[in-house]
Design a protein around this motif. Sequence first.
Motif, PDB file in Angstrom:
ATOM      1  N   ILE A 754       0.849  -1.202   0.000  1.00 23.77           N
ATOM      2  CA  ILE A 754       0.000   0.000   0.000  1.00 23.77           C
ATOM      3  C   ILE A 754       0.883   1.250   0.000  1.00 23.77           C
ATOM      4  CG2 ILE A 754      -1.679   1.308   1.344  1.00 23.77           C
ATOM      5  CD1 ILE A 754      -2.689  -1.475   2.389  1.00 23.77           C
ATOM      6  N   VAL A 755       1.928   1.228   0.841  1.00 22.16           N
ATOM      7  CA  VAL A 755       2.866   2.357   0.886  1.00 22.16           C
ATOM      8  C   VAL A 755       3.500   2.556  -0.491  1.00 22.16           C
ATOM      9  CG1 VAL A 755       5.050   3.170   1.853  1.00 22.16           C
ATOM     10  CG2 VAL A 755       3.351   2.088   3.339  1.00 22.16           C
ATOM     11  N   GLY A 756       3.869   1.447  -1.130  1.00 15.91           N
ATOM     12  CA  GLY A 756       4.477   1.535  -2.450  1.00 15.91           C
ATOM     13  C   GLY A 756       3.546   2.146  -3.475  1.00 15.91           C
ATOM     14  N   GLY A 757       2.263   1.834  -3.372  1.00 16.04           N
ATOM     15  CA  GLY A 757       1.287   2.410  -4.294  1.00 16.04           C
ATOM     16  C   GLY A 757       1.209   3.920  -4.159  1.00 16.04           C
ATOM     17  N   THR A 760       4.348   5.533  -5.584  1.00 19.13           N
ATOM     18  CA  THR A 760       4.333   5.535  -7.047  1.00 19.13           C
ATOM     19  C   THR A 760       3.535   6.728  -7.562  1.00 19.13           C
ATOM     20  OG1 THR A 760       4.563   3.138  -7.178  1.00 19.13           O
ATOM     21  CG2 THR A 760       3.643   4.239  -9.105  1.00 19.13           C
ATOM     22  N   ILE A 761       2.395   6.989  -6.932  1.00 20.82           N
ATOM     23  CA  ILE A 761       1.578   8.146  -7.336  1.00 20.82           C
ATOM     24  C   ILE A 761       2.358   9.434  -7.115  1.00 20.82           C
ATOM     25  CG2 ILE A 761      -0.461   9.497  -6.696  1.00 20.82           C
ATOM     26  CD1 ILE A 761      -1.916   6.820  -6.295  1.00 20.82           C
ATOM     27  N   ARG A 762       3.051   9.527  -6.013  1.00 25.03           N
ATOM     28  CA  ARG A 762       3.864  10.725  -5.751  1.00 25.03           C
ATOM     29  C   ARG A 762       4.879  10.934  -6.882  1.00 25.03           C
ATOM     30  NH1 ARG A 762       3.785  13.093  -0.774  1.00 25.03           N
ATOM     31  NH2 ARG A 762       2.709  11.998   0.921  1.00 25.03           N
ATOM     32  N   ASN A 763       5.536   9.852  -7.273  1.00 21.07           N
ATOM     33  CA  ASN A 763       6.540   9.968  -8.328  1.00 21.07           C
ATOM     34  C   ASN A 763       5.907  10.339  -9.667  1.00 21.07           C
ATOM     35  OD1 ASN A 763       8.684   9.309  -6.632  1.00 21.07           O
ATOM     36  ND2 ASN A 763       8.497   7.114  -7.034  1.00 21.07           N
ATOM     37  N   GLN A 764       4.770   9.703  -9.978  1.00 22.46           N
ATOM     38  CA  GLN A 764       4.105   9.953 -11.258  1.00 22.46           C
ATOM     39  C   GLN A 764       3.584  11.387 -11.366  1.00 22.46           C
ATOM     40  OE1 GLN A 764       1.113   6.912 -11.349  1.00 22.46           O
ATOM     41  NE2 GLN A 764       2.464   5.389 -12.344  1.00 22.46           N
ATOM     42  N   LYS A 765       3.121  11.906 -10.249  1.00 17.50           N
ATOM     43  CA  LYS A 765       2.489  13.225 -10.280  1.00 17.50           C
ATOM     44  C   LYS A 765       3.442  14.347  -9.871  1.00 17.50           C
ATOM     45  CE  LYS A 765      -1.086  10.862 -11.291  1.00 17.50           C
ATOM     46  NZ  LYS A 765      -1.320  10.627 -12.740  1.00 17.50           N
ATOM     47  N   ALA A 814      -9.569  11.800  -7.637  1.00 18.78           N
ATOM     48  CA  ALA A 814      -8.574  10.932  -6.991  1.00 18.78           C
ATOM     49  C   ALA A 814      -7.925  10.021  -8.017  1.00 18.78           C
ATOM     50  CB  ALA A 814      -9.224  10.092  -5.893  1.00 18.78           C
ATOM     51  N   VAL A 815      -6.698   9.653  -7.717  1.00 18.92           N
ATOM     52  CA  VAL A 815      -5.968   8.669  -8.528  1.00 18.92           C
ATOM     53  C   VAL A 815      -5.895   7.380  -7.727  1.00 18.92           C
ATOM     54  CG1 VAL A 815      -3.770   8.092  -9.615  1.00 18.92           C
ATOM     55  CG2 VAL A 815      -4.643  10.431  -9.727  1.00 18.92           C
ATOM     56  N   GLY A 816      -6.162   6.265  -8.389  1.00 20.57           N
ATOM     57  CA  GLY A 816      -6.233   5.009  -7.652  1.00 20.57           C
ATOM     58  C   GLY A 816      -5.173   4.002  -8.038  1.00 20.57           C
ATOM     59  N   PHE A 817      -5.082   2.988  -7.200  1.00 17.56           N
ATOM     60  CA  PHE A 817      -4.221   1.834  -7.488  1.00 17.56           C
ATOM     61  C   PHE A 817      -4.812   0.629  -6.774  1.00 17.56           C
ATOM     62  CE2 PHE A 817      -2.514   3.778  -3.623  1.00 17.56           C
ATOM     63  CZ  PHE A 817      -2.274   2.693  -2.791  1.00 17.56           C
ATOM     64  N   VAL A 826      -6.025   8.126  -3.842  1.00 21.68           N
ATOM     65  CA  VAL A 826      -5.359   9.300  -3.265  1.00 21.68           C
ATOM     66  C   VAL A 826      -6.018  10.541  -3.869  1.00 21.68           C
ATOM     67  CG1 VAL A 826      -3.192  10.564  -3.028  1.00 21.68           C
ATOM     68  CG2 VAL A 826      -3.193   8.056  -2.994  1.00 21.68           C
ATOM     69  N   PRO A 827      -6.837  11.261  -3.094  1.00 21.86           N
ATOM     70  CA  PRO A 827      -7.462  12.486  -3.613  1.00 21.86           C
ATOM     71  C   PRO A 827      -6.389  13.525  -3.963  1.00 21.86           C
ATOM     72  CG  PRO A 827      -8.548  11.720  -1.628  1.00 21.86           C
ATOM     73  CD  PRO A 827      -7.288  10.934  -1.756  1.00 21.86           C
ATOM     74  N   LEU A 828      -6.540  14.125  -5.159  1.00 22.76           N
ATOM     75  CA  LEU A 828      -5.507  15.055  -5.617  1.00 22.76           C
ATOM     76  C   LEU A 828      -6.037  16.465  -5.841  1.00 22.76           C
ATOM     77  CD1 LEU A 828      -3.556  12.819  -8.175  1.00 22.76           C
ATOM     78  CD2 LEU A 828      -2.964  13.364  -5.810  1.00 22.76           C
ATOM     79  N   GLU A 829      -7.311  16.690  -5.499  1.00 22.88           N
ATOM     80  CA  GLU A 829      -7.858  18.036  -5.686  1.00 22.88           C
ATOM     81  C   GLU A 829      -7.057  19.018  -4.828  1.00 22.88           C
ATOM     82  OE1 GLU A 829     -12.198  20.282  -5.881  1.00 22.88           O
ATOM     83  OE2 GLU A 829     -12.023  18.296  -4.987  1.00 22.88           O
ATOM     84  N   GLY A 830      -6.584  20.054  -5.474  1.00 21.48           N
ATOM     85  CA  GLY A 830      -5.764  21.032  -4.767  1.00 21.48           C
ATOM     86  C   GLY A 830      -4.293  20.644  -4.714  1.00 21.48           C
ATOM     87  N   GLN A 831      -4.000  19.436  -5.135  1.00 15.52           N
ATOM     88  CA  GLN A 831      -2.610  18.991  -5.111  1.00 15.52           C
ATOM     89  C   GLN A 831      -1.940  19.164  -6.472  1.00 15.52           C
ATOM     90  OE1 GLN A 831      -1.221  18.130  -2.373  1.00 15.52           O
ATOM     91  NE2 GLN A 831      -2.867  17.580  -0.983  1.00 15.52           N
ATOM     92  N   ILE A 832      -2.731  18.976  -7.545  1.00 17.87           N
ATOM     93  CA  ILE A 832      -2.183  19.089  -8.892  1.00 17.87           C
ATOM     94  C   ILE A 832      -3.163  19.870  -9.759  1.00 17.87           C
ATOM     95  CG2 ILE A 832      -0.891  16.908  -8.768  1.00 17.87           C
ATOM     96  CD1 ILE A 832      -3.123  15.632 -10.397  1.00 17.87           C
ATOM     97  N   ASP A 833      -2.749  20.269 -10.955  1.00 24.16           N
ATOM     98  CA  ASP A 833      -3.605  20.932 -11.938  1.00 24.16           C
ATOM     99  C   ASP A 833      -4.460  19.845 -12.600  1.00 24.16           C
ATOM    100  OD1 ASP A 833      -4.726  22.060 -14.202  1.00 24.16           O
ATOM    101  OD2 ASP A 833      -3.005  23.368 -14.577  1.00 24.16           O
ATOM    102  N   LEU A 834      -5.735  19.734 -12.185  1.00 23.27           N
ATOM    103  CA  LEU A 834      -6.587  18.653 -12.669  1.00 23.27           C
ATOM    104  C   LEU A 834      -6.799  18.720 -14.167  1.00 23.27           C
ATOM    105  CD1 LEU A 834      -9.276  18.440  -9.832  1.00 23.27           C
ATOM    106  CD2 LEU A 834      -7.281  17.001 -10.200  1.00 23.27           C
ATOM    107  N   GLY A 835      -6.924  19.945 -14.703  1.00 26.28           N
ATOM    108  CA  GLY A 835      -7.123  20.089 -16.138  1.00 26.28           C
ATOM    109  C   GLY A 835      -5.930  19.546 -16.912  1.00 26.28           C
ATOM    110  N   ALA A 836      -4.723  19.904 -16.480  1.00 21.03           N
ATOM    111  CA  ALA A 836      -3.518  19.428 -17.162  1.00 21.03           C
ATOM    112  C   ALA A 836      -3.393  17.914 -17.028  1.00 21.03           C
ATOM    113  CB  ALA A 836      -2.290  20.126 -16.574  1.00 21.03           C
TER     114      ALA A 836
END
Length: 897
Positions: A754-757, A760-765, A814-817, A826-836
């Motif tokens: 779970i930690v690895g998942g 991975t999202i942190r690295n991808q985003k 959110a982005v899932g795994f 992992v909810p990403l609203e406010g964390q990244i540019d959702l449109g991009a």
Amino acid sequence: MSIAKTYTPADVEAKWYQRWQEQGFFKAKANPRKQPYSVVIPPPNVTGVLHMGHMLNNTIQDVLVRRARMQGFEACWVPGTDHASIATEAKVVSLLKEQGIEKKDLTREQFLDHAFAWKEKYGGIILEQLKQLGASCDWDRTRFTMEPKLTEAVLRVFVDLHQKGLIYRGVRMVNWDPLGQTAISDEEVIPKDVMAKMYYLKYEIVGAASYKPQAASQNESLSLEADSLQLIIATSRPETIMADVAVAVNPKDPRYQHLIGQRVRIPLLGRDIPVIGDEYVSIDFGTGALKVTPAHDLNDYELGVKHKLPVIDILNNDGTLNEQAKLYVGQDRFAARRNIVKDLEEAGHLVKVEEYASIVQTSERTKAVIEPKLSLQWFLKMEHLAKPALEVVENDTVQLHPAKFKNTYRVWMENVRDWCISRQLWWGQQIPAYYLPDGTYVVALTPDEALAQARTQPGNEALTLADLRQDEDVLDTWFSSWLWPISVFDGFEDPDNADVNYFYPTNDLVTGPDILFFWVARMIMAGLEFRKEVPFKNVYLTGIVRDAQGRKMSKQLGNSPDPLDLIAQFGADGVRTGMLFSAPAGNDLLYDEKLVEQGRNFSNKLWNAFRLIKGWEVDAELPFANDKAVEWFGARLQAAIAEVDEHFEKFRISDALMTVYKLVWDDYCSVYLEMIKPAYQAPIDPETLRHTSAYLETLLRLLHPFMPFITEEIWHELKARGPKEYVCVAAWPKPQPVAGAAALLARMAQALEIVGGVRTIRNQKGLGPNKPLTLAAKTTDAELQTLLTDYTGIIRKLAALTEVSVVEAAPAAAVGFVAGGAEFFVPLEGQIDLGAEKERLTKELDYAQGFRASVSKKLSNEKFVANAKPELVERERQKLTDAEAQIAALQQQLAGL
């Protein structure tokens, strides 16, 4: 207490080695209260200095010995050096020349005085270098193959084998070194790839006019010339035609059948020799006609014996041509070759010259090209000794590691030849054979015994010592080293002494496969012959250290680093582990400096972990807060200990190191310490620290055989120790059963997945490792929900999460795994540019869908499916499956956004 920020090997290695010696940890003695574990060093040449092969071989020996010592065995590693007859004599002769002294101007005794003086000054260099590597030998037991006791052992064995009828003197074909002017053993012959020349020569057929050749063949131009009726013979050594005694052809060869029993004339020399028929001759090789020179080729010699041909030896011991050659007398063999080729061409006997890739045999010591030569030498019959030595390997009384070498061993032993044991040198054990005035000889241990023996013969009653002449030759160096496992324990001087009874047979031998027959097999023979017992139980065969191009490392090629420079740069521990990282038994090691860099980095990783632990403040009032982490690593540690022991049991030393390496780097440093590490400048609870320090101690014990110096340094820095409390002699860890270990390991593996998942999202985003995130699990699995509750602290800490929750539906944006069969978001609203992010995912989805379409089109083509190789079709189907999985994942991520 102040702890150095960085680990500096040079500051600690000499210190700990000296203390180990002062404490006597390496010394061994017969101890009935303990089981023995003994190893004898493959004695390096007294002329030698440390090279990469020594580094690998002795590191493995040290790993085995240190572990055995920690297991409670009476561990005895016997060091020593080999007198190396040819190499040492050449070295001493060269040094004497620099002083203006020629060997021929010295008596034997004077020369030996110079040689022993050189040995005393330079002969122990390599043993001192081994100490820098960390070799834990019992240095008080250091032996030398030419010391008095070992020399006496060699002479006793010679006398014994002669009395048994196994040693004899005779003329046989040997490997002759014209520069060293001595016979040498097969293992001292080094093949060298060269471009050589093949010379095609005309041999006139005597009485040619009366013969009619057979029907012409397509090879006629290179076999039989119809116009002149001359035989064409190909040879790479035209200077030996003066030693020809026959020409051999295959009796089934239609080109030459009519010539068998006739004669041909040697060019330039004019001597007639017979044409003989023998199926040994290959019809398809060369011209199909073979010149037979029994004195200068082993196969020719055997042909000569079979057909009762005379032997003409045209070479002196120094490689010049003698009177028997008639031509070019006194010229060096290679000068004679140049001159005879010129004369053959001028006389019209040279048809053509071709270049071809060949192999020449050279002397390992002098680099001279070897001559096969008939010589009067001493030989040991091997068949009697080889049979039982083969049986003990076949039935695994002696086990070879890896076992694949049993086949090589079997082939050698089933085709064993008598051993030429004499050498034309002064440095070595002089053969104990004494010649009488009438030309006969007696074999005895001493001159006095020889005289007494001679006087028992009629007519010799009045002989004196002055009437005896000892054989000038010395024994092959291997004739002393084959006795090594017995002689180092004085087993010939006193066959019933305490040491030999306790330490023999030894346990393990570590050596290279290149001397499997020449040394290993012979030691087995000697052990069975003189102790009725094998000399060791296991033989670990290392590979050869090669460079990145696959070439064997050597000073001549300039592709080998200086081991001492490596130790100075990376530390002995770094070099030891670097050598072992990719050194599985029996397989060559492709050396790369990155390996020893990795070893040094491992030392630094271990040091930093130690500094981290020592830097924590303890609050005695804090409750035990890391039970899950402590339980998990305890189970992981015990599983690793069992795995390491299994690797050692099967002599997978490299695998054993990698198990400990991953345990320390991945599990302890990268995971466990991160789990239990308190917040910056916050204290730790005493129970966690107690377990953590105890685990580190166990890791140091597991690592010590591989990395003796840094483990001893940390061991003593970790806490106060008693005067004899060294990790060098600490108990080797024994695996202890852990209740519910499988479940503990499985549950933590799931948590880490779970930690690895999340990571991975942190690295991808492009989210930093410490940016606060939350995690939502969509699951109805009660066990997973319990795991999330029990391990929430670990998951939150390692994944840098502020919250872990269980939800019924995927949260928005959110982005899932998937992990463990459950969906995580992992909810990403406010964390990244959702449109991009939507735009990026849409482009990836379009590409994946296009790729799927192209693969589907190919698979829908019936011709492709019917005609393509099955594996190619299967590969395309796998591409389609992968594309559909990727599309589903991208659609899910887009839906989440």
